[in-house]
Design a protein around this motif. Structure first.
Motif, PDB file in Angstrom:
ATOM      1  N   GLY A 149       0.806  -1.205   0.000  1.00  0.00           N
ATOM      2  CA  GLY A 149       0.000   0.000   0.000  1.00  0.00           C
ATOM      3  C   GLY A 149       0.847   1.267   0.000  1.00  0.00           C
ATOM      4  O   GLY A 149       0.529   2.248  -0.674  1.00  0.00           O
ATOM      5  N   THR A 153       2.027   4.347  -3.588  1.00  0.00           N
ATOM      6  CA  THR A 153       2.041   5.811  -3.664  1.00  0.00           C
ATOM      7  C   THR A 153       3.280   6.319  -4.402  1.00  0.00           C
ATOM      8  O   THR A 153       3.333   7.502  -4.749  1.00  0.00           O
ATOM      9  CB  THR A 153       2.012   6.429  -2.245  1.00  0.00           C
ATOM     10  N   GLN A 235     -12.276  -2.742  -1.221  1.00  0.00           N
ATOM     11  CA  GLN A 235     -12.034  -1.552  -2.026  1.00  0.00           C
ATOM     12  C   GLN A 235     -13.208  -1.233  -2.958  1.00  0.00           C
ATOM     13  O   GLN A 235     -13.648  -0.084  -3.028  1.00  0.00           O
ATOM     14  CB  GLN A 235     -10.755  -1.724  -2.856  1.00  0.00           C
ATOM     15  N   GLY A 239     -15.365   0.742  -0.649  1.00  0.00           N
ATOM     16  CA  GLY A 239     -14.704   1.983  -1.040  1.00  0.00           C
ATOM     17  C   GLY A 239     -13.439   2.332  -0.295  1.00  0.00           C
ATOM     18  O   GLY A 239     -13.047   3.505  -0.258  1.00  0.00           O
ATOM     19  N   LEU A 240     -12.740   1.350   0.284  1.00  0.00           N
ATOM     20  CA  LEU A 240     -11.492   1.655   0.983  1.00  0.00           C
ATOM     21  C   LEU A 240     -10.382   1.958  -0.013  1.00  0.00           C
ATOM     22  O   LEU A 240     -10.309   1.364  -1.083  1.00  0.00           O
ATOM     23  CB  LEU A 240     -11.077   0.478   1.862  1.00  0.00           C
ATOM     24  N   SER A 241      -9.515   2.878   0.338  1.00  0.00           N
ATOM     25  CA  SER A 241      -8.337   3.170  -0.474  1.00  0.00           C
ATOM     26  C   SER A 241      -7.339   2.027  -0.312  1.00  0.00           C
ATOM     27  O   SER A 241      -7.450   1.216   0.620  1.00  0.00           O
ATOM     28  CB  SER A 241      -7.688   4.472  -0.012  1.00  0.00           C
ATOM     29  N   PRO A 242      -6.345   1.932  -1.212  1.00  0.00           N
ATOM     30  CA  PRO A 242      -5.329   0.888  -1.037  1.00  0.00           C
ATOM     31  C   PRO A 242      -4.648   0.941   0.328  1.00  0.00           C
ATOM     32  O   PRO A 242      -4.334  -0.107   0.915  1.00  0.00           O
ATOM     33  CB  PRO A 242      -4.342   1.172  -2.174  1.00  0.00           C
ATOM     34  N   GLN A 243      -4.446   2.146   0.841  1.00  0.00           N
ATOM     35  CA  GLN A 243      -3.778   2.275   2.137  1.00  0.00           C
ATOM     36  C   GLN A 243      -4.678   1.778   3.281  1.00  0.00           C
ATOM     37  O   GLN A 243      -4.218   1.077   4.188  1.00  0.00           O
ATOM     38  CB  GLN A 243      -3.371   3.735   2.371  1.00  0.00           C
ATOM     39  N   TRP A 244      -5.979   2.139   3.232  1.00  0.00           N
ATOM     40  CA  TRP A 244      -6.896   1.669   4.274  1.00  0.00           C
ATOM     41  C   TRP A 244      -7.142   0.171   4.155  1.00  0.00           C
ATOM     42  O   TRP A 244      -7.325  -0.532   5.147  1.00  0.00           O
ATOM     43  CB  TRP A 244      -8.215   2.434   4.221  1.00  0.00           C
ATOM     44  N   TYR A 245      -7.175  -0.324   2.907  1.00  0.00           N
ATOM     45  CA  TYR A 245      -7.284  -1.770   2.724  1.00  0.00           C
ATOM     46  C   TYR A 245      -6.086  -2.467   3.367  1.00  0.00           C
ATOM     47  O   TYR A 245      -6.237  -3.490   4.058  1.00  0.00           O
ATOM     48  CB  TYR A 245      -7.352  -2.138   1.236  1.00  0.00           C
TER      49      TYR A 245
END
Length: 404
Positions: A149, A153, A235, A239-245
């Motif tokens: 994750g 970025t 995701q 709807g989680l972002s890659p970082q929150w996932y």
């Protein structure tokens, strides 16, 4: 025998989890860039799983015959090369093929870690060692998606595979300087393919061994269905972002580590069979939670809790099942470990594609696959009830005296 050997054996167990988990946060982006359907993109997961299973099936018997070190060196070099091949794959079909070969190479590290541990450990030390393998596997599962994750970025999915190649090169250096042969020449098997088939037959006729292997195969089918499907569930649906996932995945993997650690202690001090039964029950509870989420709308925390419970249950069952499978066959530890690893990753590879049959916006297939897998794992425990008759435990080797 180097005092750093225990650390190396634990590091070798990250081959599979890191190969599987690092690029999972970028799987949706990979799907879009290569213009692939969700189910086809998930075949990159399946191909790696099948490769990991086949690689262990080959490497285990070969290491029983030629020794652990030479087979391990070949596997790590191949892993570095195939990771680079994945990074430069122009199409999803090429990537699927490269992932299969990467899995073949990665499976070598897993089976050697289990077999070399069996070379060096006996009795309660063996249970503790397999508990540590479970914990480190969970640690790799945390590091993989979290690091993936973060890396997304800065780079794309291709850069993640380059990172895997670099990590493989570091492990290669570790192996060259630390890993001494754990299987003496006078303890190696002789004969060719026919001898290997006879060993397979001996193992598969043992009810306890077969029950432990099938149990782990079905439990890991549930686990890898989770690995394959959770990224789309969390995701695309929530709807989680890659970082929150990656953070949610890391939480579940932390549970895998913690419960794997305590499972080793429980198996040693309480009951091997009882600990295994608890692990199966906990896995089933998590799977039923996912099945419920597929039938009715539930909030995010219910799904995350169910995934956490499922992963923790697999971790509880892993150390006792591994001990049951490998403790009775010190003379063919590599072959026994190869069948166990083949079941774990092979069953996982078969189960993973079914998670995407309804597309990326349905949890129901994940719930069905994990629930059916947990039920079959429970049924497999019936085979373990009848006690096995095997050779007595060998004396603790010189190698085990240096491992604490």
């Amino acid at each position: 025998m180097s005092r750093m050997l225990p650390a190396l054996l634990l590091v070798l167990t990250v081959f599979g989890p890191i190969s599987m988990d690092l690029y999972l946060p970028a799987l949706p982006a990979l799907t879009q860039e290569l213009d692939a359907a969700t189910s086809v993109a998930q075949l990159t997961v399946t191909a790696c799983l099948i490769g990991l299973a086949a690689g262990q099936l080959l490497a285990g018997p070969l290491s029983d015959r030629f020794g652990r070190r030479i087979i391990l060196l070949i596997g790590v070099v191949a892993y570095v090369a195939t990771s680079l091949l994945c990074a430069f794959s122009p199409t999803v079909e090429t990537l699927i093929a490269a992932r299969f070969v990467q899995g073949l190479a990665g499976g070598v590290g897993i089976v050697i870690a289990n077999a070399a541990g069996r070379d060096a450990y006996a009795g309660s030390q063996l249970i503790r060692f397999y508990a540590r393998l479970t914990v480190v596997g969970g640690l790799a599962a945390i590091v993989g998606p979290l690091l993936g994750g973060v890396l997304t970025t800065f780079t794309d999915w291709r850069g993640l595979f380059v990172f895997l190649a670099v990590a493989g090169a570091a492990i290669l250096a570790f192996v060259l300087f630390v890993f001494g042969e754990t299987l003496p020449r006078d303890q190696r098997t002789s004969g060719g393919f026919g001898h290997t088939l006879r060993d397979f037959g001996t193992l598969l006729r043992d009810r306890a061994f077969l029950g432990a292997v099938l149990n782990q195969g079905f439990l890991y089918a549930a686990l890898f269905a989770y690995l394959s499907g959770a990224t789309f569930v969390l995701q695309d649906i929530y709807g989680l972002s890659p970082q929150w996932y990656a953070a949610a995945f890391g939480l579940n993997s932390a549970g895998f580590m913690v419960f794997g650690h305590f499972a080793g202690q429980a198996a040693e001090r309480w009951s091997v069979g009882g600990t295994l039964a608890v692990g199966v029950a906990v896995t089933a509870a998590g799977a039923l939670g996912l099945l419920l989420a597929g039938v009715v709308a539930v909030p995010l925390w219910v799904v995350v809790l169910s995934l956490f419970t499922l992963a923790s249950g697999v971790a509880i069952a892993s150390p006792p099942a591994t001990t049951i499978a490998l403790s009775g066959y010190p003379q063919m530890a590599g072959t026994a470990a190869s069948l166990l690893g083949m079941a774990r990753f092979g069953f996982g590879g078969i189960a993973a594609p079914f998670v995407g049959v309804a597309g990326a916006l349905s949890i129901l297939p994940l719930g069905v696959v994990t629930t059916v897998s947990a039920v079959l794992a429970a049924l497999a425990c019936i085979l373990i009830v009848r006690p096995r008759h095997h050779a007595p435990e060998p004396a603790v080797t010189t190698a085990s005296a240096t491992i604490h």
